[in-house]
Design an enzyme around this catalytic site. Sequence first.
Site, short mmCIF file in Angstrom:
data_model
loop_
_atom_site.label_atom_id
_atom_site.label_comp_id
_atom_site.label_asym_id
_atom_site.label_seq_id
_atom_site.Cartn_x
_atom_site.Cartn_y
_atom_site.Cartn_z
N LYS A 164 0.84 -1.20 0.00
CA LYS A 164 0.00 0.00 0.00
C LYS A 164 0.87 1.25 0.00
CE LYS A 164 -2.35 0.79 3.84
NZ LYS A 164 -2.03 2.10 4.45
N ARG A 166 2.30 5.96 -3.27
CA ARG A 166 3.32 6.90 -3.74
C ARG A 166 3.38 6.89 -5.27
NH1 ARG A 166 4.54 5.66 1.29
NH2 ARG A 166 5.98 6.92 2.55
N ARG A 193 -7.72 13.54 13.10
CA ARG A 193 -6.30 13.27 12.89
C ARG A 193 -5.60 14.54 12.40
NH1 ARG A 193 -5.69 7.55 9.80
NH2 ARG A 193 -3.50 7.91 10.36
N SER A 214 4.96 12.35 11.69
CA SER A 214 4.68 11.29 10.71
C SER A 214 5.52 11.52 9.47
CB SER A 214 3.20 11.28 10.33
OG SER A 214 2.98 10.39 9.24
N GLN A 248 4.82 10.60 6.68
CA GLN A 248 3.94 10.83 5.54
C GLN A 248 3.84 12.32 5.19
OE1 GLN A 248 0.18 8.90 6.26
NE2 GLN A 248 1.10 6.88 6.32
N SER A 272 10.57 7.19 11.17
CA SER A 272 10.30 6.31 10.02
C SER A 272 11.16 6.66 8.81
CB SER A 272 8.81 6.36 9.64
OG SER A 272 8.01 5.96 10.72
N ASP A 323 4.31 0.37 12.40
CA ASP A 323 3.10 -0.35 11.99
C ASP A 323 3.10 -1.83 12.36
OD1 ASP A 323 1.74 1.81 11.03
OD2 ASP A 323 2.23 1.46 8.92
N ARG A 330 -5.36 -3.02 11.35
CA ARG A 330 -4.24 -3.74 11.96
C ARG A 330 -4.62 -4.38 13.30
NH1 ARG A 330 -0.77 -3.15 8.25
NH2 ARG A 330 -0.30 -1.14 7.27
#
Length: 409
Positions: free
Chosen positions: A23, A28, A99, A145, A147, A173, A294, A368
């Site tokens: 994913k 991306r 969020r 994050s 991201q 990350s 994760d 998850r």
Amino acid sequence: MDIHILKSSIANRQSSITITGSKSESNRLLLLQALYPQIRIENLSNSDDSLLMQKALTSNAEVIDIHHAGTAMRFLTAYFSIQNNQEVVLTGSSRMKERPIKILVDALRDLGADISYLENEGFPPLKIKGKKLSKSKVTLKANVSSQYISALLLIASRLENGIELTLDGKITSIPYIKMTLSLLDELGIKSEFKSNKISVQAHVSSDKSQTLVVESDWSSASYFYSIVALSELNTEITLTSYKKDSLQGDSVLAEIYKEFGVATKFKDNSIALTKSSNIDSQLSIDLDLSNAPDIAQTIAVTAFGLGLECYMSGLHTLKIKETDRLVALKIELEKLGAEVEITDATLHLKPSSIINSDVSIATYKDHRMAMAFAPLGLRTSLTIKDADVVSKSYPDFWNHLKSLGFNLK
């Protein structure tokens, strides 16, 4: 839909599973394909998140709803900010509206983007008026994050002067940032990552067609690592398609699960997971998962199923996921008989020889949570509430468990 897992065993000691594309890589590449249409993508993820990403990038709608897809929210915020003369409202589920996205929006505004909040300051939904961005220098907090960082890097080559990004604080990350830069490199987009600075050059597109193959998802592989760890000796599950030199941070699973008695063998774009040894019940697992948060849920459940002590740090980003994953893990593990202590960034699971049976596991609309707890069906009977939430990242999950011999009702 709830699924009741009766205490199960692996039917075939040598099994094979095919998992679709990552994913993380898929989303991306989908954004890069929207910027560079000559790209062709193979082995795309069939997850809800990637389908939502595809739909959003090809939609002419004025309001785009990405539901629970956090990656899509962040990447699309950056993408639509540079779409000249296009105006969209980007919204999502009730949880998505809780969020935070202020750090990314502030960075985009510093580059000249026109983004406003429609409800609560710092949170979706967003109103984005696309425009040409000529500024290139921006500073971003690095400890929330990755991201946010990747969202900026993915659009950087389409900015008039590229981007010079300074990261403030400890970087979270890092493998996911390197994944983004590696994908840019495959497209011939030049970048540099030194210390706390990343630069991406503006890129002039060519018409040269290019096909990129997405590696299968390592996060999804984690559940099979857990299954093998909780299985009898010499149980083997082969997963395709995986690379030894993976771009995905969660590929650290191959090293981590050695501690749980699972050996990983790479061969012909596949991995064979084998239960190679039993575990000393006195073993204590101590992991820093800053670069792979994760997989924390999977590891915690594996350790609990084996009766081991486990301490994990670097988990600060888990509080802003689909749910507060640290709180959710503590609640559900304690239902099963575990003793768990958490802080804002750590989880300490104390060793336990008790696993309660017929417990109902809440999933909190988090894919998850559902998949991490499922392997415990090899040790006890339990119910997974709202089990269809797995479609967010792994729609085939329950069918794959059935094929291994899990007794699902």
